[in-house]
Design an enzyme around this catalytic site. Structure first.
Site, short mmCIF file in Angstrom:
data_model
loop_
_atom_site.label_atom_id
_atom_site.label_comp_id
_atom_site.label_asym_id
_atom_site.label_seq_id
_atom_site.Cartn_x
_atom_site.Cartn_y
_atom_site.Cartn_z
N ASN A 106 14.59 57.98 10.27
CA ASN A 106 14.90 57.42 8.96
C ASN A 106 14.45 58.27 7.61
OD1 ASN A 106 15.81 56.00 6.79
ND2 ASN A 106 14.34 54.08 7.29
N TRP A 107 15.30 58.93 7.27
CA TRP A 107 14.76 59.78 5.99
C TRP A 107 14.64 59.12 4.74
CZ3 TRP A 107 18.22 64.91 6.90
CH2 TRP A 107 17.99 65.29 8.26
N LYS A 108 14.84 58.03 4.50
CA LYS A 108 14.83 57.21 3.29
C LYS A 108 15.34 58.13 2.01
CE LYS A 108 11.30 54.64 5.69
NZ LYS A 108 9.88 53.97 5.39
N GLU A 142 12.34 47.67 3.53
CA GLU A 142 12.32 48.06 1.99
C GLU A 142 13.50 47.38 1.31
OE1 GLU A 142 11.92 52.23 2.79
OE2 GLU A 142 10.07 51.85 3.58
N GLU A 174 9.74 46.13 13.20
CA GLU A 174 8.78 47.10 12.05
C GLU A 174 7.85 46.09 11.27
OE1 GLU A 174 10.65 51.14 11.27
OE2 GLU A 174 11.49 49.48 9.86
N GLY A 214 9.93 57.00 10.35
CA GLY A 214 9.97 57.29 8.89
C GLY A 214 9.40 58.47 8.60
N GLY A 215 8.30 58.48 7.82
CA GLY A 215 7.58 59.94 7.58
C GLY A 215 7.65 60.87 8.43
N SER A 242 4.67 53.44 10.79
CA SER A 242 3.48 54.57 11.07
C SER A 242 3.46 55.46 12.49
CB SER A 242 2.30 54.22 10.74
OG SER A 242 2.22 53.71 9.46
N HIS A 290 16.55 46.69 6.83
CA HIS A 290 15.30 47.42 6.75
C HIS A 290 14.41 46.64 5.81
CE1 HIS A 290 12.29 50.21 5.99
NE2 HIS A 290 12.62 50.79 7.00
N GLY A 299 4.73 53.27 6.55
CA GLY A 299 4.35 53.95 5.62
C GLY A 299 2.80 53.79 5.22
P1 PGA Z 1 7.02 54.97 8.61
O1 PGA Z 1 8.53 54.19 8.23
O2 PGA Z 1 7.32 55.62 9.95
O3 PGA Z 1 7.05 56.10 7.51
O4 PGA Z 1 6.11 54.16 8.77
C1 PGA Z 1 9.17 53.55 9.31
C2 PGA Z 1 10.37 52.89 8.80
O5 PGA Z 1 10.41 52.45 7.58
O6 PGA Z 1 11.29 52.85 9.53
#
Ligand code: PGA
Length: 266
Positions: free
Chosen positions: A19-21, A106, A176, A243-244, A222, A104, A182
């Protein structure tokens, strides 16, 4: 209560999603996608990336020669019309998108998406023939209050209550925990396992054990190249939403490799 603990992980294809956000200009996204095409070689692991809307087209062109699927981070439940700033399922499908993330954390916590809207998105995505990655997860205060399972159960039931059981084959659930996203603080394998078992149990109550046992449940929060194997080799963790660490092709490549090697642990 029916037990799903012995459901066969080997019947479920591992699914790794990057997930590149809200990252990457066009040029950066093209670079990352090109590197991924070179590094992600697995034939046994399902892999997708979800770039920003503005780079979907460019990334789609690059990964079309590979097994990597194109996903989107969000979509509007309406088919078309007066929804300034929104993107419909048809627009996504037009660009080659096959899978969409819904709910998600966020979206839920930074942009106020509630269970009702998430339910409408899930239904609309299924109706359009898109695969759905439905995200659920508790906050730190939910967990501290001993409410984690209750919160996740409620998110699941509310998102899925009206869905036709035949759609469940198009669904992945991503657990999640909000406190793990994050933060560099992934959930322990045991905490993730416990929630994954609970999630499968709830889906079983909604649509029966046979369908529930086929659903891929990802862990997200994470995940990185160092902890991916210990998570994915657990028989209840079928995939990872990253994500990251998905913004670097070498680290995402290692996470896919970890998923491939986990197949041999089962
Ligand atoms: P993260 O994000 O790996 O940076 O913790 C995961 C996500 O939000 O899908």
């Amino acid at each position: 209560m029916v037990k799903y603990i012995n459901s066969e992980r080997r019947d479920r294809e591992p699914f790794i999603v990057g997930n590149w956000k809200m990252n990457n200009t066009q040029e950066e996204a093209i670079q990352l996608a090109s590197n991924l095409v070179r590094m992600v070689k697995s034939q046994k692991v399902r892999v997708a990336v979800t770039p920003s809307f503005t780079t979907l087209s460019a990334v789609g062109n690059i990964i079309s020669s590979s097994r990597i699927e194109l996903g989107a981070q969000n979509m509007n439940p309406e088919v078309s019309g007066a929804h300034t700033g929104e993107i419909s399922s048809a627009m996504l499908i037009d660009l080659g998108v096959t899978v969409v993330i819904v709910g998600h954390s966020e979206r839920r916590h930074l942009y106020g998406e509630g269970d009702l809207l998430i339910k409408r998105k899930v239904k609309a995505a299924f109706a359009a023939g898109l695969d759905v990655i439905l995200c659920v997860g508790e906050t730190l205060s939910d967990r501290k209050a001993g409410e984690a399972k209750k919160v996740v159960g409620s998110q699941l039931r509310k998102a899925l209550c009206d869905c036709n059981p035949s759609c469940f084959g198009l669904m992945t659930v991503a657990y999640e925990p909000v406190w793990a996203i994050g933060t560099g603080l992934a959930a322990s394998v045991m905490d993730a396992q416990e929630m994954h078992v609970e999630i499968r149990q709830i889906i079983g109550e909604l649509v029966g054990p046979e369908i529930a046992n086929g659903i891929v449940i990802q862990y997200g929060g994470s995940v990185n190249a160092n902890n991916a194997l210990s998570l994915i080799k657990n028989e209840h963790i079928d995939g990872l939403l990253v994500g990251g660490a998905s913004l670097s092709a070498p680290s995402f490549g290692k996470i896919v490799d970890a998923a491939e090697s986990s197949i041999f642990h089962h």
